[in-house]
Scaffold this motif. Structure first.
Motif, PDB file in Angstrom:
ATOM      1  N   VAL A 132       0.847  -1.195   0.000  1.00 27.13           N
ATOM      2  CA  VAL A 132       0.000   0.000   0.000  1.00 27.13           C
ATOM      3  C   VAL A 132       0.884   1.246   0.000  1.00 27.13           C
ATOM      4  N   VAL A 133       0.498   2.226  -0.822  1.00 31.92           N
ATOM      5  CA  VAL A 133       1.160   3.533  -0.834  1.00 31.92           C
ATOM      6  C   VAL A 133       0.091   4.609  -0.750  1.00 31.92           C
ATOM      7  N   VAL A 134       0.289   5.579   0.148  1.00 26.89           N
ATOM      8  CA  VAL A 134      -0.611   6.730   0.268  1.00 26.89           C
ATOM      9  C   VAL A 134       0.208   7.995   0.048  1.00 26.89           C
ATOM     10  N   LEU A 135      -0.237   8.832  -0.910  1.00 27.77           N
ATOM     11  CA  LEU A 135       0.443  10.083  -1.216  1.00 27.77           C
ATOM     12  C   LEU A 135      -0.493  11.270  -1.004  1.00 27.77           C
ATOM     13  N   ASN A 136       0.096  12.372  -0.619  1.00 27.32           N
ATOM     14  CA  ASN A 136      -0.591  13.662  -0.680  1.00 27.32           C
ATOM     15  C   ASN A 136      -0.225  14.272  -2.021  1.00 27.32           C
ATOM     16  N   GLN A 137      -1.149  14.280  -2.947  1.00 28.58           N
ATOM     17  CA  GLN A 137      -0.827  14.706  -4.305  1.00 28.58           C
ATOM     18  C   GLN A 137      -0.444  16.181  -4.407  1.00 28.58           C
ATOM     19  N   HIS A 138      -0.814  16.972  -3.401  1.00 28.61           N
ATOM     20  CA  HIS A 138      -0.518  18.406  -3.444  1.00 28.61           C
ATOM     21  C   HIS A 138       0.900  18.727  -2.969  1.00 28.61           C
TER      22      HIS A 138
END
Length: 764
Positions: free
Chosen positions: A437-443
């Motif tokens: 699993v990978v979680v990014l803050n796209q901003h």
């Protein structure tokens, strides 16, 4: 002519008379008659010499008595004087001979001693100069060359998630943040005249030498705290007289450059306390589990007993290790306490209380470093840190850096638990064993979560990070990159395409390629919107043939697919290229950020051990896709109605608040707007679900570590539930927001296409 005569006859009367006289005189005086010799012979001439009268002596002669020229006895006195003179000369000669044999060697000896002294003096001066020349720059920069602290990594909330301990543990603290008890203990046992001596203590060295000679072994060192600092940081710890001399030479130099408090602070922060603990802070944690609190450091919390125990260790870290040799450590501790008492640092009562405290069973509380809280994220961070500092990962252990990361540890744990739970449910029936699993803050590009696999402690594959190191085929999750390329070139999501049999002639001698849809059916004229949402393969291949492989691949690379394995061709739209989960997630984050790509990063700030900022990560976004194309992709991937045909109205791609059963019962609860796409590789080897909201982008992979096929499971069922749970966790507490309005250059209109008329977005 002379007549020859007979021998013995006189030649004349005169001759006869003369002969007679001579004969008579000789006869009178000698009683014998001399022989008659010829007149002109040499013998006769010699005889006649006696007849010549002596010459008269000039002057007068008086026939009277004469006075003696010298007093009576002068000859005796002269004899005695000459004898004494001879004795004196003999004594002088003897003395000269002795001097020659004694004074010359003595002079030679004196000269040799002088030359030896000069040689020693020159050697000492040369050694001093060589020592100062060799180590002089290190003295000036001592604070910079001291061993650095262990590298430490913290999550976004300031919780420690990693501390490098492979080269020992060290955490420096200011002197005023170290317990006074430890300071007093160290000074009393190691260097009681620390604040008075010039850096060395001759009396201490002499005492140590006497002790060592009397014991016939090394029992004392005689080194001051300053010398020990020099040994540890500059000249090395080889047990030689040369090293000791170097310490003595350099000690005054250290004392001139630094204050006593600075020297003591450097010593207490770097000296070795055994058990791989360097410095007071590390020792306080290692032996007593003392950690930083909001008001105190661990080293600041040490009491008398703890400080005395620690102060006794550095002189022999192994022999006095409390865990290995408790009796020796206790004996040394009592010696420290005795010195503290003798020097007035503690009272007799405090000494007794400290001894009693150390005898309690719970006196030692070993601290444990847990570096397995987020191991895959940490490894990714270390690689990023090495790249930022231009070092090798193996050289990062003692850089003294304090790294603040983007990790949300609580979210990481929730994502891990969700993946573990789902894989446990799917393992027996579908042969599924792992997920990432990978979680990014796209901003911002912040990596909030990076789960490399669900079993980090597995001895076989626990350290392998599928998320950032594994290359897996993305299946249909790769399709949006081709669609985005076409949309950017002017294709509308409402344009139609024939979903029917297709044969693609491949180049370079490869056999022809005939794609098929997952459901093994053809659907006639369909829109690209419908084809993408339901993941039809044939329309996607046709679109790639329209845009071109190189152009579509270039767009994907700019969006985040920086690495891939395989050969790009028409099959890549179906996911034939192997990519990394983190790269695919970064690509989707670019869609979510309106076409602006921000490089994912795990590090926020890097500071040195003194708190100075070395690097503050503030990545700049780069537009790699038009905002119109990005909007259309988001609009398509968030169209739940269009994908109902393939996935149903309450699939895991829909972020409903209630359960799936409640959703199908028409009670989904509030639904959070999201865009999502699934992917399934050949033979069900890989499941993917990629998607984003207005705040975050989540990518999930599910499959097996050995890349073996799963059993009849697609992305929406394999990776989808993990994606859904993780997305709901990361969005918890955030308001529900819709995606941004369409750009001004987009217009929604109805257009008649082959097979049907559609109303959709178009670029003006």
């Amino acid at each position: 002519m002379q007549t020859e005569k007979n021998i013995g006859e006189p030649s004349s009367k005169s001759e006869e008379a003369s002969e007679i006289v001579l004969t008579e005189g000789e006869r009178t005086t000698q009683g014998r008659i001399p022989a008659k010799m010829p007149t002109h012979t040499q013998a006769a001439v010699a005889q006649r010499l006696n007849d010549i009268p002596e010459h008269a002596v000039p002057g007068y002669f008086y026939a009277v008595p004469h006075h003696l020229a010298q007093k009576t006895g002068w000859r005796t006195r002269r004899h005695i004087k000459r004898r004494n003179l001879r004795q004196t000369f003999t004594a002088i000669a003897t003395t000269e001979r002795i001097s020659t044999h004694t004074l010359i060697p003595l002079a030679a000896s004196v000269l040799s001693v002088f030359l030896a002294g000069m040689l020693i003096f020159v050697t000492v001066i040369g050694f001093v100069n060589a020592t100062q020349q060799k180590f002089g720059t290190r003295i000036v920069t001592l604070q910079d060359i001291l061993p650095k602290d262990s590298t430490r990594i913290y999550d976004a909330n300031g919780d420690l998630i990693y501390e490098a301990i492979d080269d020992g543990m060290q955490v420096s603290e200011p002197l005023d943040k170290i317990s006074p008890q430890l300071i007093h203990a160290e000074i009393s046992i190691e260097d009681q005249y620390f604040y008075k001596n010039p850096g060395y203590d001759i009396s201490g060295i002499v005492r140590a030498a006497i002790s060592n000679l009397s014991s016939k072994k090394v029992v004392a060192g005689g080194s001051t705290i300053t010398q020990q600092l020099i040994k540890n940081a500059i000249v090395g710890n080889h047990t030689t007289m040369l090293r000791k001399l170097q310490e003595i030479i350099l000690a005054p130099e250290i004392s001139r450059y630094y204050t006593k408090d600075q020297i003591l602070g450097m010593y207490l922060n770097t000296t070795y306390y055994g058990e791989q603990a360097y410095g007071a802070e590390a020792a306080a944690f290692k032996y007593y589990d003392l950690k930083d609190t909001p008001t105190q450091t661990g080293a600041e919390q040490l009491d008398i007993a703890q400080a005395a125990m620690l102060a006794g260790i550095p002189s022999s870290p192994i022999a006095r290790d409390p865990f290995l040799h408790p009796k020796a450590a206790a004996t040394r501790m009592e010696e420290v306490l005795q010195q503290m008492y003798a020097q007035g640092y503690i009272t007799a009562q405090e000494r007794a209380h400290a001894i009693e405290e150390a005898q309690n069973p719970g006196f030692f509380k070993p601290g444990i470093i847990n570096n397995r809280l987020a191991p895959h994220f940490v490894n990714y961070t270390l690689r990023e840190l090495a790249n930022d500092l231009h070092l090798k990962v193996t050289d990062l252990s003692r850089t003294g850096t304090v790294v603040s990361t983007t990790l949300d540890l609580a979210l990481q744990n929730r994502a891990l638990q969700s993946a573990q739970k789902h894989i446990a449910e799917m393992s027996s029936l579908h042969h599924m064993s792992d997920a990432a699993v990978v979680v990014l803050n796209q901003h911002t590009g912040d990596i909030l979560t990076l789960v490399g696999n669900i079993d980090p402690n597995n001895p076989r594959y626990g350290d392998f990070d599928v998320a950032s190191q594994g290359y897996r085929q993305p299946g249909s999750s790769f399709k949006p990159y081709i669609y985005a390329t076409a949309f950017q070139d002017g294709t509308s999501p409402g344009a139609t395409v024939m979903d029917g049999p297709l044969t693609v002639q491949m180049c370079c001698g490869l056999p022809s390629y005939s794609p098929h849809n997952y459901d093994q059916m053809y659907h006639g004229w369909v829109t690209y919107r419908y084809a993408l949402q339901n993941s039809f393969n044939i329309p996607a291949v046709k679109l790639l043939m329209q845009t071109g492989v190189d152009k579509a691949l270039a767009v994907a690379q700019k969006m985040g697919i920086t690495h891939y394995e395989g050969i790009p061709n028409y099959t890549m739209v179906l996911g034939s290229l192997s990519v990394r989960l983190i790269d695919n997630t970064a690509g989707y984050a670019t869609f979510a950020n309106g076409g602006i790509h921000i490089q994912p990063h795990a590090i926020n700030t890097i500071k040195d051990q003194d708190g100075n900022i070395i690097l503050k990560v503030a990545p700049k976004g780069v537009r790699v896709l038009s905002k119109e194309a990005a909007f259309m992709i988001t609009d398509v991937l968030s169209d739940n109605d269009s994908r109902t045909f393939e996935f149903g109205k309450c699939s895991s791609l829909v972020l409903y608040t209630n359960t799936m059963n409640q959703c199908y019962a028409s009670y989904p609860g509030p639904i959070r707007v999201s865009a999502a796409k699934t992917g399934t590789s050949n033979d069900f080897r890989d499941n993917w679900t990629m998607g984003y909201t207005t705040d975050y982008t989540v990518g999930v992979w599910a499959g097996n570590n050995d890349n073996s096929p799963m059993v009849n499971v697609t992305g929406v069922d394999g990776a989808g539930p993990i994606w859904h749970d993780t997305m709901m966790a990361v969005e918890q507490g955030h308001p529900i927001r819709s995606f941004p309005a369409p750009p001004q250059d987009l217009i929604k209109k109805s257009v008649a296409y082959p097979g049907k008329t559609t109303t959709d977005w178009h670029i003006k």
